[in-house]
Design an enzyme around this catalytic site. Structure first.
Site, PDB file in Angstrom:
ATOM      1  N   HIS A   1      35.433  23.651  33.910  1.00  0.00           N
ATOM      2  CA  HIS A   1      35.417  23.139  32.186  1.00  0.00           C
ATOM      3  C   HIS A   1      35.681  23.231  30.526  1.00  0.00           C
ATOM      4  O   HIS A   1      35.284  23.657  29.823  1.00  0.00           O
ATOM      5  CB  HIS A   1      34.772  22.078  32.259  1.00  0.00           C
ATOM      6  CG  HIS A   1      33.997  20.889  31.210  1.00  0.00           C
ATOM      7  ND1 HIS A   1      34.586  20.857  30.150  1.00  0.00           N
ATOM      8  CD2 HIS A   1      34.385  19.189  31.780  1.00  0.00           C
ATOM      9  CE1 HIS A   1      34.602  19.246  29.514  1.00  0.00           C
ATOM     10  NE2 HIS A   1      34.355  18.933  31.027  1.00  0.00           N
TER      11      HIS A   1
ATOM     12  N   HIS B   1      28.756  11.424  34.866  1.00  0.00           N
ATOM     13  CA  HIS B   1      28.940  10.556  34.011  1.00  0.00           C
ATOM     14  C   HIS B   1      29.616   9.540  34.004  1.00  0.00           C
ATOM     15  O   HIS B   1      31.139   9.878  34.439  1.00  0.00           O
ATOM     16  CB  HIS B   1      28.266  11.133  32.781  1.00  0.00           C
ATOM     17  CG  HIS B   1      29.055  12.570  31.993  1.00  0.00           C
ATOM     18  ND1 HIS B   1      29.763  13.467  32.426  1.00  0.00           N
ATOM     19  CD2 HIS B   1      30.366  12.629  31.407  1.00  0.00           C
ATOM     20  CE1 HIS B   1      30.537  13.980  31.943  1.00  0.00           C
ATOM     21  NE2 HIS B   1      31.404  13.465  31.403  1.00  0.00           N
TER      22      HIS B   1
ATOM     23  N   HIS C   1      27.960  19.086  23.672  1.00  0.00           N
ATOM     24  CA  HIS C   1      28.460  19.841  25.032  1.00  0.00           C
ATOM     25  C   HIS C   1      27.643  21.328  24.875  1.00  0.00           C
ATOM     26  O   HIS C   1      27.671  21.673  23.662  1.00  0.00           O
ATOM     27  CB  HIS C   1      30.063  20.096  25.115  1.00  0.00           C
ATOM     28  CG  HIS C   1      31.353  19.477  25.655  1.00  0.00           C
ATOM     29  ND1 HIS C   1      31.000  18.926  27.220  1.00  0.00           N
ATOM     30  CD2 HIS C   1      31.491  18.691  25.812  1.00  0.00           C
ATOM     31  CE1 HIS C   1      31.857  18.193  27.125  1.00  0.00           C
ATOM     32  NE2 HIS C   1      32.392  17.915  25.839  1.00  0.00           N
TER      33      HIS C   1
END
Length: 797
Positions: free
Chosen positions: A441, A94, A419
């Site tokens: 992440h 993205h 998220h």
């Protein structure tokens, strides 16, 4: 069902000094069967996402972003740890900077030559973001990572891909699935040689106001590389978070303050604008309070949202049928902070979301000393940023100029970052049930908590799930030995073999798949071209073809057929080329094509036997010596050529179409020709003695000389025999078996039937081979004929 044996791995053991890899212990394996996953960024941190996966010589890079907490080169992933020229493709999930902003640097300043893939909306917004990124770098004091030229070169190399579309990159099968999160965000599902891996990027399984939740891939992967941003923390329900957000905004405005919303220009900003627009419509008392969007980029990017309606959720699609929901009646666009000097209570959405620089930092420093004002952190606050610092209940902050500013404004964290939280992650992995999960992440502490929670949940459910939490540049190694199968295609597949049957063909490997095809089908199923290599060799020799044929028949007995080529077949061939074989003439007479012709091509043996019988009948009829020989129906031909001005010597011309079997036959033929050039010991003397005996009409002397000729020729094949001239016998030792040849009666005595048959066959061939020589016209042969066809000079038979 997943093949658990292929992916099984024992618990991980890491030595105290191990820094560079995490590997499952166990039996050593082939390097090609080892999957290596190495985070070059986002390993035990949030930011500069970049994960490299290698398997079977293929290399895939997932995302390529910068760290929001650093500037310049320090913000990049650890590219110097790998050779980027070996990376086959880069897959960008993205448009957020921590996932894509290093792509122009890689294209313009490294040796990366792979392909770059992203979805249509991501590429459209990426172009705008990178152009603004270059402008901001020019305005700042730090080093510029790339230029407009790098961005242009990058855009030319980016390829777009649709959701659920499979793209094959030299054997790497790539399929994107919806990830939620932001417009165009995807998860990449990659298949390399049967190994299936899913890289989630940033994803959310919960739909929001304008995007659907993340897809669940239909085929479970072996490995999931998963974000762990929120660790084991759960999100509040979306409705509750929206209510808390609007209530807090309303409270700040009611006390006469200004509301600062630090946001990423695209993504959560649009979600917050939709919430605020809806709230303003429902609360008329707020319609006099302005909402400002302080981002020209966000304004330009709204056209992208309006273009890609198809990737929005069903509510937004329905809304577009009546009006454009992204045309906000209560939102104004702001170009600079100066426009807010005389404005009272208001709401401002400004970038960047981490308050590191830009307009959001400028407004924060201007407003933070007023207790009536408030800032709401609506995104995940990355460690090392000002947004993270003010959430730690600090009383003052350091301004960009170096001075200290009091922090009196209210600070709230109401996350709208799309998220996955722990419940989403756990349910997502429960549904996929991958044997291996690699966490990226996420901050080290949260990642560790998530690792323990996932392993505990899997153990409680009786599942095997190995969870890894590598640091940057620390490789995770996972063994995967997939099954190897070959598809049978073309002519070979017309008649499926029964169990236990052998299938012969060409085994072709294409990427990571295998196929078995007939040689003639190779151009149809592959890009490979076929060609026939014709070999031709000239060997100087004076050896008669009759002797050569005898030697070849003895050598190839029961394995390959040897026949003669006559002058008429030589005339059929092209000038200067060896004569065509019977098989070749038949091919010209009936030019069949396709698979039927291939099937009939192997039925040569009966015809060859007929050809041998015809030749024997021709010999009885007294035809002249053949001009050439053929082995295996024309697979190899031997032609005698007389001396010419060009060659200067008599020679044999050997020609064959090259293939492994015929090449071996050719080697044997060349060896026989060269050996025959050296006449067996005693043969010349025996022939001379035989000639003298005939001239002297010495019948016994001629018989003894002929016996020695036969002994010399048998010696070539079986070793020198003992010659008993008075009794006209020969004694041989053939492979540990004794044999006695009584030449007068052509009988062979041997206890081993196979050896006896071999010697008898050799005797018959010797009689045939010497039947046309001068002495054969006066002596009987095993065929019962005399050389004169009517009687002999010694009184007939």
């Amino acid at each position: 069902a997943l093949p658990p044996a292929d992916m099984a791995a024992p618990p991980i053991e890491i030595s105290a000094g191990m820094k560079r890899s995490i590997a499952a212990t166990g039996t050593p394996t082939d390097g090609d069967d080892m999957l290596e996953i190495m985070p070059l960024g986002a390993g035990s941190e949030v930011g500069r996402s970049c994960v490299l996966a290698k398997y079977k010589g293929k290399s895939v890079m997932f995302d390529c972003g910068v760290h929001p907490g650093y500037a310049g080169i320090a913000s990049l992933p650890y590219f110097d740890e790998v050779d980027l020229s070996t990376v086959d493709c880069m897959l960008v999930t993205h448009f957020h900077l921590d996932h894509c902003a290093a792509v122009p640097f890689v294209v313009g300043h490294t040796n990366f030559r792979g392909r770059i893939l992203m979805t249509h909306p991501t590429k459209a917004i990426f172009s705008m973001l990178m152009t603004d990124f270059v402008k901001l770098n020019k305005q700042g004091d730090g080093e510029a990572l790339f230029t407009e030229k790098d961005v242009k070169a990058c855009m030319e190399r980016i390829e777009v891909i649709d959701f659920h579309q499979e793209v094959d990159i030299d054997g790497i099968k790539v399929t994107p699935y919806r990830a939620g999160h932001v417009l165009g965000a995807c998860m990449f599902y990659v298949d390399i040689g049967g190994l299936r891996a899913l890289y989630t990027g940033d994803y959310s399984r919960t739909p929001d106001r304008h995007l659907p939740g993340a897809d669940l891939p239909p085929v479970p992967p072996h490995v999931v590389i998963c974000e762990s941003t929120y660790g084991v923390s759960p999100h509040s329900p979306r409705e509750e978070r929206e209510r808390r957000f609007t209530d807090r905004v309303h409270q700040i405005l009611n006390r006469g303050g200004k509301v600062l919303l630090p946001v990423v220009a695209l993504g959560r900003a649009q979600e917050l604008l939709l919430i605020l627009e809806d709230y303003w419509v429902k609360h008329p008392e707020l319609r006099g309070v302005p909402i400002y969007q302080a981002s020209a980029l966000a304004r330009r990017a709204m056209t992208v949202y309006q273009t890609y309606i198809n990737v929005l959720n069903s509510d937004m699609k329905a809304a577009f049928e009546e009006a454009n929901p992204f045309v906000f009646n209560h939102v104004n666009h702001l170009s600079s902070a100066n426009g807010l000097d005389d404005v009272g209570p208001c709401v401002v959405l400004a970038t960047p979301s981490m308050l590191q620089s830009g307009l959001s930092r400028e407004l924060f420093e201007a407003w933070c000393g007023d207790a009536n004002n408030g800032v709401i952190i609506a995104d995940f606050a990355v460690q090392g940023t000002l947004a993270r610092e003010i959430l730690s209940d600090c009383k003052s902050i350091q301004s960009r100029s170096g001075g200290e500013l009091p922090l009196k404004m209210s600070v709230d964290a109401i996350s709208f970052s799309a998220h996955a939280d722990y419940p989403q992650t756990q349910q997502f992995l429960d549904a996929l049930a991958p044997p291996h999960v690699v966490l990226v992440h996420g901050e080290a502490g949260e990642m560790g908590k998530l690792k323990r929670a996932l392993e505990g949940k899997a153990a409680a459910d009786g599942k095997k799930m190995h969870v890894y939490s590598p640091k940057n540049c620390q490789a995770v190694e996972i063994k995967h030995s997939g099954s190897k199968t070959a598809k049978v295609l073309g002519a070979l597949a017309e008649n499926p073999p029964a169990a236990g049957d052998r299938v012969r063909g060409l085994l072709v490997r294409k990427d990571f798949g295998h196929m078995l095809v007939a040689p003639g089908d190779l151009p149809e199923y592959t890009k490979l071209a076929t060609a026939a290599v014709k070999q031709r060799q000239m060997i100087p020799t004076e050896t008669p073809l009759t002797d050569l044929r005898f030697a070849l028949e003895a050598l190839f007995e029961g394995i390959h057929t040897v026949t003669s080529l006559h002058k008429e077949s030589e005339r059929e061939g092209s000038k200067g080329s060896p004569p065509a074989s019977p098989k070749a003439r038949a091919t010209r007479a009936s030019p069949k094509r396709g698979k039927k012709a291939k099937a009939e091509a192997v039925k040569d043996e009966p015809a060859e036997l007929d050809a041998v019988k015809a030749e024997e009948d021709a010999a009885d009829a007294g035809e002249p010596e053949p001009e050439g020989l053929s082995v295996n129906g024309g697979a190899l031909t031997i032609v005698r050529r007389a001396a010419s001005g060009k060659t200067g010597v008599a020679h044999a011309l050997v020609e064959w179409s090259s293939d492994p079997l015929t090449d071996m036959i050719a080697d044997a033929v060349l060896s026989v020709i060269l050996q025959l050039a050296e006449e067996p010991a005693g043969l010349a003397e025996a022939e001379k003695a035989h000639k003298n005996a005939l001239e002297a009409r010495d019948k016994d002397g001629a018989a003894n000389a002929r016996l020695r000729i036969v002994a010399a020729m048998l010696g070539v094949q079986f070793g020198d025999p003992d010659v008993d001239e008075p009794n006209q016998t020969l004694r041989l030792r053939v492979e540990n078996a004794d044999a006695v040849v009584r030449y007068g009666t052509r009988s062979v005595e041997c206890v081993d039937p196979a050896t006896r048959a071999r010697v008898e066959t050799a005797l018959e061939r010797i009689d045939v081979a010497i039947a046309d020589s001068a002495f054969a016209r006066t002596l009987p042969s095993v065929s019962g004929m005399s050389g004169s066809r009517g009687g002999s000079a010694l009184g007939g038979t």
